[in-house]
Design a protein around this motif. Structure first.
Motif, PDB file in Angstrom:
ATOM      1  N   LEU A  22      50.500  40.315  33.401  1.00 61.39           N
ATOM      2  CA  LEU A  22      51.417  39.573  34.821  1.00 61.39           C
ATOM      3  C   LEU A  22      51.938  38.739  34.724  1.00 61.39           C
ATOM      4  CD1 LEU A  22      49.029  41.277  36.853  1.00 61.39           C
ATOM      5  CD2 LEU A  22      50.798  42.159  36.228  1.00 61.39           C
ATOM      6  N   VAL A  23      51.818  37.624  33.304  1.00 57.68           N
ATOM      7  CA  VAL A  23      52.496  36.129  34.148  1.00 57.68           C
ATOM      8  C   VAL A  23      53.572  35.564  32.876  1.00 57.68           C
ATOM      9  CG1 VAL A  23      51.650  33.604  33.578  1.00 57.68           C
ATOM     10  CG2 VAL A  23      50.174  34.965  34.999  1.00 57.68           C
ATOM     11  N   LYS A  24      52.882  37.009  31.769  1.00 54.23           N
ATOM     12  CA  LYS A  24      54.035  36.344  31.145  1.00 54.23           C
ATOM     13  C   LYS A  24      54.853  37.108  30.655  1.00 54.23           C
ATOM     14  CE  LYS A  24      50.766  35.753  26.451  1.00 54.23           C
ATOM     15  NZ  LYS A  24      49.917  36.469  25.194  1.00 54.23           N
ATOM     16  N   GLU A  25      54.552  38.170  31.426  1.00 57.96           N
ATOM     17  CA  GLU A  25      56.331  39.204  31.672  1.00 57.96           C
ATOM     18  C   GLU A  25      56.801  39.060  32.864  1.00 57.96           C
ATOM     19  OE1 GLU A  25      55.351  43.232  31.210  1.00 57.96           O
ATOM     20  OE2 GLU A  25      53.445  42.963  29.431  1.00 57.96           O
ATOM     21  N   LYS A  26      56.458  37.925  33.806  1.00 51.93           N
ATOM     22  CA  LYS A  26      57.008  37.471  35.137  1.00 51.93           C
ATOM     23  C   LYS A  26      56.958  38.630  35.745  1.00 51.93           C
ATOM     24  CE  LYS A  26      59.608  33.918  32.447  1.00 51.93           C
ATOM     25  NZ  LYS A  26      59.219  32.703  32.904  1.00 51.93           N
ATOM     26  N   LEU A  27      56.048  38.757  36.313  1.00 52.55           N
ATOM     27  CA  LEU A  27      55.101  39.806  37.004  1.00 52.55           C
ATOM     28  C   LEU A  27      54.816  39.054  38.585  1.00 52.55           C
ATOM     29  CD1 LEU A  27      55.114  42.824  35.987  1.00 52.55           C
ATOM     30  CD2 LEU A  27      56.691  42.474  36.761  1.00 52.55           C
ATOM     31  N   ALA A  28      53.860  37.649  37.988  1.00 55.23           N
ATOM     32  CA  ALA A  28      53.137  36.937  38.373  1.00 55.23           C
ATOM     33  C   ALA A  28      53.264  35.212  38.449  1.00 55.23           C
ATOM     34  CB  ALA A  28      51.874  37.362  38.983  1.00 55.23           C
ATOM     35  N   ALA A  29      53.317  34.840  39.532  1.00 54.04           N
ATOM     36  CA  ALA A  29      53.818  33.311  38.942  1.00 54.04           C
ATOM     37  C   ALA A  29      51.858  32.606  38.756  1.00 54.04           C
ATOM     38  CB  ALA A  29      53.875  32.623  40.118  1.00 54.04           C
ATOM     39  N   CYS A  30      51.260  33.402  39.152  1.00 48.98           N
ATOM     40  CA  CYS A  30      49.810  32.828  39.025  1.00 48.98           C
ATOM     41  C   CYS A  30      48.817  33.549  39.103  1.00 48.98           C
ATOM     42  CB  CYS A  30      49.572  31.836  39.660  1.00 48.98           C
ATOM     43  SG  CYS A  30      47.413  31.119  39.650  1.00 48.98           S
ATOM     44  N   VAL A  31      47.301  33.866  38.510  1.00 49.19           N
ATOM     45  CA  VAL A  31      46.673  35.241  38.813  1.00 49.19           C
ATOM     46  C   VAL A  31      45.427  33.917  38.365  1.00 49.19           C
ATOM     47  CG1 VAL A  31      45.254  36.615  37.800  1.00 49.19           C
ATOM     48  CG2 VAL A  31      47.373  36.647  37.553  1.00 49.19           C
ATOM     49  N   ASN A  32      44.485  34.334  40.200  1.00 49.54           N
ATOM     50  CA  ASN A  32      42.630  33.671  40.305  1.00 49.54           C
ATOM     51  C   ASN A  32      42.326  34.559  39.632  1.00 49.54           C
ATOM     52  OD1 ASN A  32      44.615  31.847  42.456  1.00 49.54           O
ATOM     53  ND2 ASN A  32      43.468  30.646  40.645  1.00 49.54           N
ATOM     54  N   ILE A  33      40.981  34.045  38.420  1.00 49.54           N
ATOM     55  CA  ILE A  33      39.712  35.184  38.313  1.00 49.54           C
ATOM     56  C   ILE A  33      38.805  34.733  38.702  1.00 49.54           C
ATOM     57  CG2 ILE A  33      38.638  36.071  36.129  1.00 49.54           C
ATOM     58  CD1 ILE A  33      41.384  35.769  34.573  1.00 49.54           C
ATOM     59  N   LEU A  34      38.640  35.410  39.300  1.00 49.00           N
ATOM     60  CA  LEU A  34      36.703  34.934  39.795  1.00 49.00           C
ATOM     61  C   LEU A  34      35.791  36.248  39.761  1.00 49.00           C
ATOM     62  CD1 LEU A  34      35.440  33.376  42.513  1.00 49.00           C
ATOM     63  CD2 LEU A  34      36.002  35.256  44.087  1.00 49.00           C
ATOM     64  N   PRO A  35      35.615  35.940  38.392  1.00 53.17           N
ATOM     65  CA  PRO A  35      33.767  36.451  38.031  1.00 53.17           C
ATOM     66  C   PRO A  35      32.891  36.612  39.107  1.00 53.17           C
ATOM     67  CG  PRO A  35      33.892  34.287  37.480  1.00 53.17           C
ATOM     68  CD  PRO A  35      34.715  34.288  38.363  1.00 53.17           C
ATOM     69  N   ASN A  36      31.813  37.518  39.092  1.00 53.78           N
ATOM     70  CA  ASN A  36      30.956  37.436  39.422  1.00 53.78           C
ATOM     71  C   ASN A  36      30.414  38.325  41.329  1.00 53.78           C
ATOM     72  OD1 ASN A  36      29.671  38.014  36.842  1.00 53.78           O
ATOM     73  ND2 ASN A  36      29.605  35.748  37.394  1.00 53.78           N
ATOM     74  N   ILE A  37      31.813  39.177  41.330  1.00 49.73           N
ATOM     75  CA  ILE A  37      31.446  39.037  42.385  1.00 49.73           C
ATOM     76  C   ILE A  37      30.796  40.653  42.281  1.00 49.73           C
ATOM     77  CG2 ILE A  37      33.876  38.240  42.862  1.00 49.73           C
ATOM     78  CD1 ILE A  37      34.713  41.587  42.996  1.00 49.73           C
ATOM     79  N   THR A  38      30.808  41.198  43.786  1.00 50.12           N
ATOM     80  CA  THR A  38      29.298  42.307  43.986  1.00 50.12           C
ATOM     81  C   THR A  38      30.184  43.299  44.748  1.00 50.12           C
ATOM     82  OG1 THR A  38      27.336  41.200  43.926  1.00 50.12           O
ATOM     83  CG2 THR A  38      27.494  44.192  44.771  1.00 50.12           C
ATOM     84  N   SER A  39      30.521  44.222  43.515  1.00 48.82           N
ATOM     85  CA  SER A  39      30.592  45.778  44.545  1.00 48.82           C
ATOM     86  C   SER A  39      30.283  46.905  45.226  1.00 48.82           C
ATOM     87  CB  SER A  39      32.188  46.169  44.096  1.00 48.82           C
ATOM     88  OG  SER A  39      33.065  44.630  43.782  1.00 48.82           O
ATOM     89  N   VAL A  40      30.013  46.722  46.187  1.00 47.12           N
ATOM     90  CA  VAL A  40      29.613  48.308  47.236  1.00 47.12           C
ATOM     91  C   VAL A  40      30.716  49.322  47.616  1.00 47.12           C
ATOM     92  CG1 VAL A  40      27.494  48.859  48.272  1.00 47.12           C
ATOM     93  CG2 VAL A  40      27.652  47.072  47.518  1.00 47.12           C
ATOM     94  N   TYR A  41      30.313  50.378  47.178  1.00 47.75           N
ATOM     95  CA  TYR A  41      31.908  51.654  47.353  1.00 47.75           C
ATOM     96  C   TYR A  41      31.215  52.778  46.947  1.00 47.75           C
ATOM     97  CZ  TYR A  41      32.768  51.033  42.648  1.00 47.75           C
ATOM     98  OH  TYR A  41      32.911  51.299  40.755  1.00 47.75           O
TER      99      TYR A  41
END
Length: 103
Positions: A22-41
């Motif tokens: 996304l950043v290399k292709e200039k579709l996003a300026a910045c991406v933050n990556i937050l590991p270890n979230i718990t998803s319940v769905y």
């Protein structure tokens, strides 16, 4: 208008791969990556609880369709989470940096 796009991934490797594209292709300026979230769905009538990685993607409204298409192309899920929230306010220098990064 600027957007914060949220996307969950099953692993740090998938998250980093999507973020880099996304950043290399200039579709996003910045991406933050937050590991270890718990998803319940619920998925296919089953309650699921998983550890995932959350992406916080900074972009602009006019890039959303291309950004969404790229995420779907790279993402291993059949139905990845791609949710865009419009940014109502922000530091002008930071917002200008987003604009310049997407050129």
């Amino acid at each position: 208008m600027y957007q914060l796009v949220l996307c969950t991934c099953p692993s740090i490797n998938h998250a980093e791969n999507i973020a880099e594209h996304l950043v290399k292709e200039k579709l996003a300026a910045c991406v933050n990556i937050l590991p270890n979230i718990t998803s319940v769905y619920s998925w296919q009538n089953t309650l699921v609880r998983e550890t995932e990685v959350q992406l916080f993607i900074k972009s602009k409204v006019e890039y959303f369709d291309l950004l969404n298409d790229k995420i779907k192309q790279l993402h291993p899920y059949d139905t990845p989470e791609v949710i865009a929230l419009n940014i109502q306010q922000g530091d002008h220098q930071y917002l200008n940096w987003i604009t310049e990064s997407l050129k």
